[in-house]
Design an enzyme around this catalytic site. Structure first.
Site, mmCIF file in Angstrom:
data_model
loop_
_atom_site.group_PDB
_atom_site.id
_atom_site.type_symbol
_atom_site.label_atom_id
_atom_site.label_comp_id
_atom_site.label_asym_id
_atom_site.label_seq_id
_atom_site.Cartn_x
_atom_site.Cartn_y
_atom_site.Cartn_z
ATOM 1 N N ASP A 172 73.403 44.151 25.141
ATOM 2 C CA ASP A 172 74.606 43.638 24.490
ATOM 3 C C ASP A 172 75.085 42.374 25.195
ATOM 4 O O ASP A 172 74.264 41.630 25.746
ATOM 5 C CB ASP A 172 75.686 44.738 24.506
ATOM 6 C CG ASP A 172 76.555 44.723 23.270
ATOM 7 O OD1 ASP A 172 77.317 43.751 23.084
ATOM 8 O OD2 ASP A 172 76.484 45.686 22.479
ATOM 9 N N HIS A 226 82.210 42.806 23.763
ATOM 10 C CA HIS A 226 81.553 43.824 22.952
ATOM 11 C C HIS A 226 80.733 44.804 23.796
ATOM 12 O O HIS A 226 80.769 46.021 23.582
ATOM 13 C CB HIS A 226 80.666 43.105 21.934
ATOM 14 C CG HIS A 226 80.068 43.940 20.864
ATOM 15 N ND1 HIS A 226 78.864 44.600 21.011
ATOM 16 C CD2 HIS A 226 80.492 44.199 19.603
ATOM 17 C CE1 HIS A 226 78.570 45.222 19.881
ATOM 18 N NE2 HIS A 226 79.543 45.005 19.008
ATOM 19 N N SER A 407 78.452 49.015 15.236
ATOM 20 C CA SER A 407 78.298 48.819 16.690
ATOM 21 C C SER A 407 79.012 49.894 17.471
ATOM 22 O O SER A 407 78.570 50.290 18.558
ATOM 23 C CB SER A 407 78.866 47.453 17.098
ATOM 24 O OG SER A 407 78.007 46.407 16.759
#
Length: 459
Positions: A172, A226, A407
């Site tokens: 990520d 994220h 996600s």
């Protein structure tokens, strides 16, 4: 301090003859529960279950040395429940009641006419809830009777809270190791920065051993943090520490492989990271000292996986090495067959569900390439009416935030796989998929109007 056995029996026997022989009143029972029974008690205070060899009934005289009264009740199996008089216990401390009960059990076991004796054990709902300050906002972990879209973790946590022997690699944007809920957790292991382009990396260099997230802003979008949000769901932080949020795993080894930077990341970097995470050699990069059993990829792009043999090859290699690869279905409200890595072989593709346990039609991809659905949340809804949006709550720079998307769904699945591996480390990727599909909560056509795999993730 535990008091001696004889002293306990003597203490209980005092006043036995004057104790009432009938059942205690509701007020007496309530008084006992309020003042003498600790919340964590393992057995009913003062009660002994006894089975006699000849089904005999013990008299008051026979029971007096054990501090028990002759009033009893018989169970269906022929055993009797005897008790210490409630009036006697009201004058005792909780520890003394426990000692007296256990002493009576041991003494009864010594009788030649007793087949067996035991405490009247207390069994409870098998739930364990962490004390993190904002856990009550993490509906996505709850049991179904508390939130219809929850995945049932409190029941699992009673007996399984994970293991640091299980490594989950999160491919990520990197990690924020100095987040207050990550510092000191022990759940973060060394990772790697695989972004080869300095401009994309946003950290002034290429590949290096530091997967810290410097931000991934791609105007007009700001920094997402994220990777930390995703890793927080898997369990990178401190769970049950009285602050912040909980993770699916209380103990796990989370490894950050940084592959997404400014405006995204390249297939070549991601493919190398997949191989490295699975313990395979990558030219110019030191071997991974802690290979992952699970890879989480909450990322994707348009186009079928058939157009990216490099990605498929890396995934195949990881799968063959015994690493389960969990990927997001995508957030285009379209068939996941048109996205990569969602449409690749040898992956577990995850669609997103809301608080109700339904496919989030507003954004979640769907289709025959989806294996399972998990909580991705919906920040445009408040189905539980608690005044908070129904997103997935996890860590970001400076605190916490509600996000939604496939996600967010993906690390729920990766985290549950890690829990299962903590109990059965020999499970292969294919066996893990079977477990997911077998245990999923089925969905009807209202809950999943488009194909969403085997159903809702059930831990």
């Amino acid at each position: 301090m535990r008091i001696p056995l004889l002293a306990v029996l003597a203490l209980v026997a005092i006043g036995l003859q004057s104790a009432r022989a009938q059942e205690p009143t509701p007020q007496e029972v309530q008084s006992l529960l309020e003042f003498n029974l600790p919340a964590e008690a393992d057995f009913v205070p003062g009660e002994v279950i006894c089975k006699m060899l000849d089904n005999a009934v013990l008299t008051a005289t026979q029971l007096q040395p054990y501090g028990l009264e002759s009033t009893r009740r018989q169970l269906a199996g022929g055993e009797y429940v005897y008790r210490i008089p409630v009036g006697n216990m009201q004058g005792m401390a909780a520890e003394q009641v426990e000692d007296a009960t256990l002493a009576a059990v041991e003494a009864m076991r010594g009788r030649p006419d007793v087949e067996w004796a035991q405490p009247n054990y207390i069994l409870r709902i098998v739930d364990r809830v962490p004390n993190d300050a904002r856990f009550d906002e993490q509906w996505h972990y709850f049991n179904a009777d508390q939130a219809p879209g929850g995945i049932g973790l409190p029941t699992v946590w009673e007996t399984n809270r994970g293991s640091r022997d299980v490594v989950v690699s999160v491919l990520d944007t990197g990690i924020l190791p100095n987040h207050s809920d990550i510092q000191g957790s022990g759940n973060l292991v060394d990772g790697y920065d695989f972004i080869s382009s300095p401009s994309t990396g946003n950290d002034g260099d290429g590949r290096d051993p530091d997967p810290t997230d410097p931000g991934d802003a791609c105007p007009p979008q700001g920094d997402s943090w994220h990777g930390t949000h995703v890793a927080g769901t898997v369990g990178v932080g401190n769970t049950d520490n009285g602050a912040g949020v909980a993770g699916v795993n209380w103990e796990v080894s989370v490894q950050a492989a940084r592959v997404l930077g400014r405006c995204g990341g390249s297939t070549s970097d991601i493919a190398d990271a997949i191989r490295w995470a699975a313990g395979l050699s990558v030219s110019g990069v030191p071997d991974n000292p802690t290979p992952a059993r699970v890879i989480n990829m909450s990322l994707g792009g348009s186009g079928s996986c058939a157009l990216s043999p490099s990605m498929q090859s890396a995934i195949n290699a990881a799968h063959a090495a015994g690493t389960a690869v969990v990927v997001a279905a995508g957030n285009s409200a379209s068939d996941a067959a048109g996205f990569t890595p969602a449409s690749c072989d040898n992956v577990i593709t995850v669609a997103a569900s809301d608080y109700r346990g339904r496919l989030v039609n507003r954004y979640s991809n769907f289709g025959n390439t989806v294996e399972i659905m998990a909580p991705g949340g919906d920040v445009q809804q408040d189905f539980d009416g608690n005044g908070q949006v129904d997103g997935v709550l996890s860590m970001v720079n400076g605190g916490y935030a509600y996000y939604n998307g496939t996600s967010m769904a993906t690390p729920h699945v990766a985290g549950v796989l890690a829990l299962w591996l903590a109990e059965e480390p020999a499970l292969t990727p294919d066996q893990l998929l079977v477990e997911l599909e077998t245990n999923a909560t089925p969905r009807n056509t209202t809950e999943c109007p488009r194909p969403c795999g085997a159903g809702l993730l059930n831990a």
